[in-house]
Design an enzyme around this catalytic site. Structure first.
Site, PDB file in Angstrom:
ATOM      1  N   CYS A  95      21.436  41.974  16.365  1.00  0.00           N
ATOM      2  CA  CYS A  95      22.604  41.262  16.682  1.00  0.00           C
ATOM      3  C   CYS A  95      22.996  41.221  18.269  1.00  0.00           C
ATOM      4  O   CYS A  95      22.387  40.481  18.908  1.00  0.00           O
ATOM      5  CB  CYS A  95      23.806  41.569  15.869  1.00  0.00           C
ATOM      6  SG  CYS A  95      25.067  40.449  15.242  1.00  0.00           S
ATOM      7  N   HIS A 212      20.961  42.492  10.128  1.00  0.00           N
ATOM      8  CA  HIS A 212      21.100  44.064  10.498  1.00  0.00           C
ATOM      9  C   HIS A 212      20.458  45.005   9.506  1.00  0.00           C
ATOM     10  O   HIS A 212      21.025  45.266   8.572  1.00  0.00           O
ATOM     11  CB  HIS A 212      22.645  44.227  10.329  1.00  0.00           C
ATOM     12  CG  HIS A 212      23.566  43.900  11.367  1.00  0.00           C
ATOM     13  ND1 HIS A 212      23.941  44.532  12.449  1.00  0.00           N
ATOM     14  CD2 HIS A 212      24.201  42.690  11.521  1.00  0.00           C
ATOM     15  CE1 HIS A 212      24.644  43.610  13.210  1.00  0.00           C
ATOM     16  NE2 HIS A 212      25.072  42.367  12.541  1.00  0.00           N
ATOM     17  N   GLU A 214      19.832  48.095  10.013  1.00  0.00           N
ATOM     18  CA  GLU A 214      20.684  49.353   9.838  1.00  0.00           C
ATOM     19  C   GLU A 214      21.855  49.327   8.956  1.00  0.00           C
ATOM     20  O   GLU A 214      22.425  50.280   8.715  1.00  0.00           O
ATOM     21  CB  GLU A 214      21.342  49.769  11.213  1.00  0.00           C
ATOM     22  CG  GLU A 214      22.424  49.095  11.529  1.00  0.00           C
ATOM     23  CD  GLU A 214      22.371  47.764  11.993  1.00  0.00           C
ATOM     24  OE1 GLU A 214      21.492  47.069  11.814  1.00  0.00           O
ATOM     25  OE2 GLU A 214      23.604  47.134  12.514  1.00  0.00           O
TER      26      GLU A 214
END
Lengths: 252, 987
Positions: A95, A212, A214
C-alpha cells in the site's frame, strides 16, 4: 534464518501487523525501525535479510502518496538499499510502502538507476475504499514472493491505488517481463491499467502491492469466516514465500 | 514562486471527476468539466529552484508542473470558465504546508528560517456555461468554508486583469502582548456580568461574585501581596473561566436540583445527578465487577482485558466546532479523543475509533435552514470527510459507526467521537492505570506549537451558538503531527521516561497543567518558555489556546535529558514549560513577571454549586390510531429511511481494518453488504479473546418519557453486544448526554421540563445498569446544544448515546446477523408490545404516536444470559437485534445478508396479544432478536432458552421471497432483491 526490518515513522501505521504477520510466517525476528534510526545508523540494515515498507499515510500523503517518504529515504539511504538488493535480499512494499517504492524508482527499476517509471494515483472513484476482493497471481512472474500462489481473497484500503505507467512502452515492457505480479480478479477497484494490483522488479525479489496480505492474519479476519470454512489466513502464505526464500538460500 | 502541479491528463484525475459529479448534482447539470491543480507558494526560500520544486512537489510520471506560468493558460482545461483557488486563512493549521516545509528542509539539508515561507492552495478550473450569481455563490460555498479558508474567484473574462496572488496574506493579527489587571473590588453586579460577557468567561453572576469574594478576601490579598501580586489579572480570569466552564466542570450535572414529579405527586432534592446516579451506579456494582480499574477519574474509563492487558474507552462530543466548520470540528474531535486515550494512566495505544453522527434531515429544503446555519448535507459531508482523515491517517480503524437524522439537529449537529485503547496491565511493578506527578517533576509540553487557534473553545461550547460565536474556536487537526507524537510517546512510555500524562484539549495548558497539579498540589507554569507558532500572543492566550496535537507530561528530573533526546530523534517538539510543586498554588509566569497566582483549593473547589428546579409533567397522550395500509410499501419506505438505509458508500471510506484486529466488520453476509450489529475486534495478536463495540441511541423515544429513552438506549447497546456473542457479565458503558439548555431563563422558558427530562434519563440509566450489571466507566455531557440564528432557535432533542465496550471470551464464537442458508429454523425472541412512540413509523408518519416502549430490565437480563450461553455453545447460526424499523426490518436484513428467503408466521409471537399487523411488523419494542438455528441444534437451543419469550416462527428456504404470515395468511411478501434495492437508497 530470516530477520525482517520494518520501516516506521512519520505516519506509517500498518507496521505492527506486518511485524506480527512476518513472525507468523516463520521469520526468526522482525523489528520495527524508525526511519530516523535507519538514517542515523544505516549499517543497522546489514543484519536483516528482508525489508518491509508497510502501509499507512507517510507524511499524510499530503504532497502525493508516499512521495515525501520516497524522497527522504532515497536521499539518505539509496546506497544502503542498493547494497541490500545486490546481496540478494528481499523487499516488500504494501500500500503506502508500494507507493514509496514506486516513487523512489525501485519498482520496476528496469535499468537499475532508480528512475520513476510507473505511478499510483488517486482512485478513479476519487475516494478511499476499504473492501475485500479477490486477486490472482501471474504464474509467469519472476516474483519470489508469489511463487506457487494462484489467487487469494485480500483487503484493499487506499485512496491512491490506481496503477499507471509512464507510457505504453513501459506497460508493454512490464507485461513482456511478466512483472505484473498481482492482478485484481473479480473487480478493478481504482481504474488501474490492466487491473494491476502489484508488480515486481526485474530480479523478482522486490514486490510492491496495494492489497494488504498482513491484514489477513487469522481466518477470522476474512469477512466470510462465519459463512464458510476459512482454513488458513492466506495473506501469510505470501510472506512465508519470502521467509522461506531467505531460509532456503541461507542469505545472511 | 508559484508552483502549480496537475495530472498529465485531466481525465485520469479521480478527485476532479468526483468534484465534477458533485457540482453537476448540486449546482448545474450542464457543468462540463473540472480540472484541479495543487498549488505551492513559496517566499524567499534560498536554494529552492523551479526544478527542485517540481521534483519535490510532483509525481514525475503522473503529473506536470508549471512554475510561475499559470495552468489556466495551459492545455489542461483551456475552455475553463471559472477558477476557484482555496487556501487556509492566516494562522489556521495547514498540514500540507507543514509537510511541504519538511520536504524542502530535507532536500536543502537545513531548517528553513521563519521568513522562508510555504503556503499551499488547491485550484479548481471549471468549464461551464454561464452560471447565475446564486449558482456561483453556491459553487464557491461548496469549495470552502470562509471561517477557516480564503478563496480567490476569477471569471474567464477577468483573466489578465485579475490574477491569482503570488502569496496569500499570512500575518495573524497581533494581540497586545501585555498583562491586564482588573479591580474586582470596585465592580458592582452589572460590571461583573459585563466583564464575564466581554471576556467570554461564560460565568454567571453568582460565579463572578464568588470570584470577587476570593480576590478581595483579606487572606487572599495578603498572600498575593507577599507573592508580589495585586489585582486579578486577565491570565487568572481566563484560567478560572476555562476551569469553571460548563464544558470542564459539568455544572448542571453537579447542580443541586429540586425535582418535582407531578405525575407521581412527589418532590425530591437531588444533590448532583452525576454523584447520585452515574457514579453511584458504578460504586454499587464495584464489588461485583472485578475487571474495573479506573472509572471517571482519568481521561477514559479503564477495565481489565486479560491478565496482561487493560483496555480503555472514551467518547467525546465535538458539536459546536462541527456546526461552524464540519471538517475541522470532526477531525479535531477524532484526534482529540485519541489524545484522551494516549493520556490515560501511563499512556494507552488507540486501537479503534468509533463515531456516531447526528445531523438534520438531509432532504430539508434550503429555504427551511435558518440563515447562518449550514445545510445538513454540507455538515454531513464535512464531518464525514473529517472522520475519514482523522481515523485513516492516524492508522486507527473506524468501527461500529452510526448515523442518525432528525430535524432537531439542524441547529447543532451532534458529533460523537470515540476511541478505545489498550495498554499493558502493569509496568515496573505498578498498575498502568495509575499516574504520578510529584513535586520537582518537570512540566513538559510536546507536539504542536501554540497559536491563536482554538482560543475559548471550552467556554464557547458552553454557550448558545449564535452570530457572535468566536471563529477562533474553530481549527483544523493534523493527524500526522499527532501520529509522530503518539509513536514517540509509546516508546517513551515503554522506556519509563515519564510518569504523568494528560492531553491538551479544552482549555489548553490551563486545564491540562491545572488538573495535573492536583496530584502534586501545585505548579509553576512559565508562559515565556512555551513555543509559539508566531509572535503576538498575549500571555492569557498562550495559557488557554487549544492548538491541537499537544500533550502535557510530568517528567522526573533524572529522565528529562533522555526524554528530550528521544523526542528530538523522533522529530517531536518537546519543551519544559514549568515544574510541579506542593505549594498549594498555581503560579503563572509571563512577560518576565508573576502573572497569575491562584490557590488550588479555590480553583478546583471554589465553584459554587448551581441550584436548579426540575418539574416533570407527562406529555398529553395523543390519538394513536394506526391507519390501514400496505405493509410492503411501508417496509420499503422504512428500509429507505435515512435512519435505516445503507450507508455503505460512506462507511467504506473509513479504514475499518488497519491493525488486522477486525473479526466482525460493519457489513456482513453473502455479499458483504448487510448491516452488522456492531464490531468485534481481537486486539491482542495471538489471543482469541476480543471486545465488542456497540451503541444505543433513541432520542425520539424521549418525547414521551426520557426514562424510557435511557433504558431503550442502554438496552440497544447491550442487546447488540449479546447479538455479537458478547459476555453478558463483562461489559461496560459510557454515557454521553447532549441536551438542549435545561436552565430556565427568558430564552429557555421550558428549562424546568428539560431538566426533568435529564433527571429521568439519569434515573432510567441507573436502574437498568444496576439490573444489567453494567458499570458506567466514563462519560461526558454537553448541555448547550441550541442554535439561535436570526431569532430562530433550534434545540436538539434531548439525546443520550450509550457506547458499550464488552468482552467476548472467544472471538471464534462471534456471531453475525445474516441467515446462513436454507432450511434453518427462525426464532423470534423477546416481547413485541404495541407502543409506537419514538418509532421509525412515527417519524415517517410525522405525528406523535404517544407512549414509547419500556424495558423489562430484570426479565431481559435473564433472557440475555440464556441467549449468550446458546451462542457460546455454538447453537445459533445467526442473531440480529431488532432496532429501527422493528421486526420486519430486522428479518429483512437477516434475509438480505444470507440472500435467502424465508417463511415466518408471526401469530402467537411473545408479547401483547391481538396486535394489528402494522404494530407486529414495525413496533420497536426493546430486548428482541431474530435468530436462526440449524435444525439439528433446535432441541438443545430451545432447552437452553426454556422460560424465555421465544417463538419458533418459521424457516429459511431456497427461494428469494421473504414471507410474513399471520395464522397462515400472508401479510407481507417481498424478495431479497427488493429489500436490497429499498435498503440501498443511499443518503
Amino acid at each position: 534464518m530470516a530477520k525482517v526490518a520494518i520501516l516506521t515513522g512519520y505516519g506509517i501505521n500498518a507496521d505492527n501487523e506486518l511485524k506480527e504477520a512476518f513472525l507468523r510466517a516463520g521469520a526468526k525476528q522482525a523489528d520495527r525501525i524508525h526511519i530516523n534510526d535507519m538514517i542515523e545508523k544505516p549499517e543497522i540494515l546489514d543484519d536483516y535479510q528482508i525489508l518491509g515498507f508497510p502501509g499507512g499515510f507517510s507524511f499524510g500523503d499530503h504532497l502525493g502518496s508516499g512521495l515525501v517518504m520516497a524522497h527522504l529515504f532515497k536521499q539518505n539511504l539509496k546506497g544502503v538499499l542498493d547494497k541490500f538488493i545486490a546481496k540478494g535480499k528481499l523487499i516488500i512494499g504494501i500500500c503506502n510502502g508500494f507507493q514509496v517504492l514506486v516513487k523512489m524508482g525501485v519498482l520496476p527499476n528496469f535499468d537499475g538507476n532508480w528512475t520513476q517509471e510507473v505511478s499510483l494515483i488517486h482512485n478513479n472513484t476519487g475516494v478511499f475504499e476499504n473492501s475485500w476482493l479477490n486477486v490472482r497471481f501471474n504464474p509467469d512472474s519472476p516474483c519470489v514472493w508469489t511463487k506457487g500462489l494462484k489467487e487469494m481473497d485480500i483487503p484493499i484500503r487506499h485512496g491512491e491505488g490506481r496503477f499507471i505507467t509512464k507510457d505504453k512502452a513501459t506497460l508493454e515492457r512490464i507485461k513482456a517481463l511478466h512483472l505484473d505480479t498481482v492482478i485484481y480478479n473479480d473487480r478493478n477497484p481504482n481504474g488501474s491499467e490492466c487491473d494491476i494490483a502489484g508488480i515486481t522488479d526485474t530480479t523478482g525479489r522486490i514486490l510492491g502491492l496495494m492489497p494488504h496480505p498482513e491484514a489477513f492474519l487469522t481466518p477470522e479476519n476474512h469477512p466470510m469466516w462465519r459463512r464458510q470454512e476459512i482454513k488458513e489466513a492466506a495473506g501469510l502464505a505470501l510472506l512465508k514465500n519470502g521467509v522461506d526464500y531467505i531460509d532456503s538460500r541461507n542469505i545472511k | 514562486m508559484r508552483t502549480e502541479v496537475y495530472y498529465r491528463d485531466n481525465s485520469i484525475d479521480g478527485r476532479a471527476r468526483k468534484v465534477l459529479a458533485s457540482l453537476r448534482q448540486n449546482i448545474d447539470s450542464r457543468i462540463q468539466n473540472v480540472a484541479m491543480a495543487d498549488v505551492y507558494l513559496t517566499k524567499d526560500i534560498k536554494g529552492l529552484t523551479p526544478e527542485l520544486a517540481a521534483f519535490l512537489f510532483s509525481d514525475s510520471v503522473a503529473q506536470r508542473t508549471a512554475v510561475d506560468s499559470p495552468v489556466a493558460e495551459g492545455s489542461l482545461l483551456p475552455d475553463w470558465k471559472y477558477i476557484v483557488e482555496v487556501t487556509y486563512r492566516p494562522g489556521v493549521t495547514n498540514p500540507t504546508a507543514i509537510t511541504a516545509r519538511k520536504s524542502v528542509e530535507t532536500a536543502l539539508g537545513r531548517k528553513l528560517a521563519q521568513e522562508e515561507m510555504i503556503q499551499t492552495a488547491v485550484q479548481y478550473l471549471i468549464a461551464s456555461p454561464d452560471l447565475s450569481d446564486s449558482q456561483i455563490a453556491s459553487m464557491q460555498a461548496s469549495f470552502y468554508n470562509p471561517l477557516v479558508q480564503q478563496a480567490e474567484f476569477i471569471k474567464k473574462e477577468e483573466w489578465g486583469t485579475k490574477k491569482l496572488p503570488a502569496f496569500y496574506p499570512y500575518k495573524v493579527a497581533s494581540s497586545e502582548v501585555t498583562i491586564k489587571d482588573f479591580d474586582l473590588a470596585s465592580m458592582d453586579d452589572a460590571a461583573l456580568e459585563k466583564l464575564s460577557e466581554e471576556r467570554l468567561l461564560a460565568l454567571n453572576l453568582t460565579e463572578m461574585k464568588s470570584l470577587q469574594k476570593y480576590f478581595t478576601a483579606p487572606d487572599t490579598v495578603a498572600a498575593r501581596k507577599k507573592a508580589g501580586m495585586g489585582n486579578a489579572t486577565d491570565v487568572e480570569l481566563e484560567m478560572i473561566g476555562q476551569t469553571w466552564s460548563e464544558h470542564c466542570k459539568h455544572k448542571i450535572f453537579s447542580a443541586d436540583i429540586d425535582y418535582e414529579d407531578t405525575e407521581a405527586g412527589t418532590k425530591e432534592h437531588i444533590k448532583s445527578l452525576y454523584a447520585s446516579y452515574i457514579k453511584k451506579t458504578t460504586k454499587d456494582l464495584w464489588d461485583k465487577k472485578p475487571f474495573l480499574r479506573s472509572v471517571f477519574s482519568d481521561n477514559s474509563g479503564v477495565v481489565e482485558f486479560d491478565k496482561d492487558n487493560l483496555v480503555c474507552f472514551k467518547v467525546e462530543t465535538h458539536n459546536s466546532p462541527s456546526a461552524l466548520d464540519p471538517y475541522g470540528g470532526a477531525i479535531t474531535g477524532i484526534v482529540g479523543v485519541n489524545r484522551d486515550i494516549i493520556g490515560t494512566g501511563k499512556g494507552a495505544r488507540p486501537f479503534f475509533n468509533t463515531d456516531f453522527l447526528c445531523f438534520g434531515n438531509p432532504d430539508t429544503p434550503d429555504e427551511d435552514i435558518p440563515s447562518g446555519l449550514l445545510h445538513p448535507k454540507a455538515v454531513m459531508s464535512g464531518v464525514h470527510h473529517g472522520i475519514i482523515d482523522g481515523g485513516n491517517q492516524s492508522g486507527i480503524p473506524t468501527v461500529a459507526d452510526g448515523f442518525l437524522f432528525d430535524d432537531s439537529y439542524t441547529g447543532k449537529p451532534l458529533v460523537f467521537c470515540g476511541t478505545g485503547g489498550i495498554m499493558p496491565a502493569s509496568m515496573a511493578g505498578e498498575g498502568t492505570w495509575i499516574k504520578h506527578i510529584n513535586p520537582g517533576d518537570k512540566a513538559v509540553m510536546i507536539g504542536g506549537r501554540i497559536g491563536k487557534d482554538g482560543i475559548h473553545g471550552a467556554t464557547f461550547s458552553s454557550l448558545v451558538l449564535d452570530e457572535a460565536s468566536p471563529v477562533s474556536a474553530v481549527q483544523i487537526g493534523d493527524p500526522i503531527t499527532q501520529k509522530k507524537m503518539s509513536d514517540f510517546l509509546m516508546e517513551a512510555r515503554d522506556l519509563g521516561l515519564y510518569q504523568g500524562i494528560t492531553d491538551n484539549g479544552a482549555g489548553g495548558l490551563s486545564s491540562s497543567l491545572g488538573e495535573m497539579a492536583e496530584y502534586s498540589n501545585g505548579v509553576v507554569i512559565d508562559l515565556d518558555k512555551c513555543p509559539l507558532k508566531y509572535q503576538g500572543l498575549a500571555p492569557w492566550e498562550i495559557l488557554v489556546s487549544e492548538s491541537q496535537e499537544r500533550m502535557s507530561l510530568a517528567v522526573e528530573e533524572k529522565n528529562i535529558k533522555a526524554f528530550l533526546d528521544l523526542a528530538a530523534k523522533r522529530d517531536v517538539e518537546a519543551t519544559v514549560v514549568g515544574e510541579f510543586n506542593d505549594s498549594g498554588y498555581i503560579s503563572i509566569l509571563g512577560r518576565g513577571r508573576l502573572a497569575g497566582y491562584l490557590s488550588m483549593e479555590f480553583l478546583h473547589k471554589g465553584l459554587p454549586a448551581m441550584h436548579l428546579n426540575a418539574v416533570w409533567k407527562r406529555p398529553a397522550a395523543p390519538d394513536v390510531k394506526i391507519e390501514k395500509e400496505d405493509p410492503k410499501e411501508l417496509l420499503i419506505k422504512i428500509l429507505g429511511d435515512p435512519n435505516v438505509s445503507s450507508r455503505e458508500t460512506l462507511v467504506r471510506q473509513y479504514d475499518h481494518e488497519v491493525g488486522a484486529v477486525s473479526v466482525v466488520k460493519p457489513f456482513v453476509g453473502k455479499n458483504s453488504d448487510a448491516p452488522s450489529d456492531g464490531a468485534v475486534l481481537k486486539p491482542v495478536y495471538g489471543s482469541s479473546k476480543g471486545v465488542t463495540v456497540t451503541h444505543g441511541i433513541c432520542p425520539r423515544v424521549g418525547d414521551w418519557d426520557t426514562y424510557n429513552m435511557a433504558q431503550c438506549a442502554v438496552d440497544e447497546a447491550f442487546r447488540s453486544h449479546i447479538a455479537l456473542g458478547g459476555d453478558p457479565e463483562s461489559a461496560s458503558v459510557l454515557d454521553n448526554f447532549c441536551w438542549p439548555d435545561p436552565v430556565k431563563s427568558a430564552k429557555t422558558p421550558d428549562g424546568e421540563y428539560k431538566l426533568a427530562q435529564l433527571v429521568r434519563t439519569c434515573k432510567g440509566v441507573n436502574r437498568i445498569c444496576l439490573d444489567y450489571g453494567l458499570p458506567l466507566i466514563s462519560g461526558k455531557d454537553s448541555m448547550k446544544n441550541d442554535a439561535s440564528m436570526n431569532g430562530k432557535k433550534v434545540s436538539v432533542r434531548p439525546t443520550l448515546l450509550i457506547s458499550l465496550m464488552g468482552m467476548i471470551k472467544d472471538t471464534k464464537k462471534a456471531m453475525t446477523s445474516d441467515f446462513k442458508g436454507c432450511c434453518d429454523y427462525i426464532y423470534i425472541l423477546g416481547k413485541t408490545t404495541g407502543a409506537m412512540g419514538g418509532s421509525t413509523y412515527e417519524k415517517i408518519k410525522g405525528k406523535s404516536m404517544g407512549a414509547s416502549p419500556s424495558v423489562d430490565t430484570k426479565g431481559a437480563f435473564k433472557m440475555y444470559c440464556q441467549l449468550a450461553s446458546a451462542i457460546e455453545k455454538g447453537l445459533v447460526a445467526s442473531c440480529h437485534d431488532m432496532s429501527d424499523g422493528g421486526l420486519a426490518v430486522a428479518l429483512a436484513e437477516s434475509a438480505m445478508g444470507g440472500m435467502c428467503g424465508c417463511d415466518v408466521d408471526l401469530s402467537g409471537i411473545p408479547g401483547d396479544a391481538g396486535l394489528d399487523d402494522i404494530r407486529t411488523l414495525f413496533a420497536e419494542s426493546p430486548s428482541r432478536f431474530v435468530i436462526s438455528v440449524k435444525k439439528e441444534n433446535a432441541a438443545e437451543f430451545e432447552k437452553l432458552m426454556a422460560g424465555a419469550p421465544l417463538k419458533k416462527a418459521g424457516e429459511t428456504n431456497c427461494s428469494d421471497a421473504v414471507a410474513f404470515k399471520k395464522d397462515g395468511k400472508t401479510i407481507l411478501s417481498i424478495t431479497c432483491d427488493e429489500i436490497v434495492k429499498a435498503w440501498k437508497r443511499e443518503i
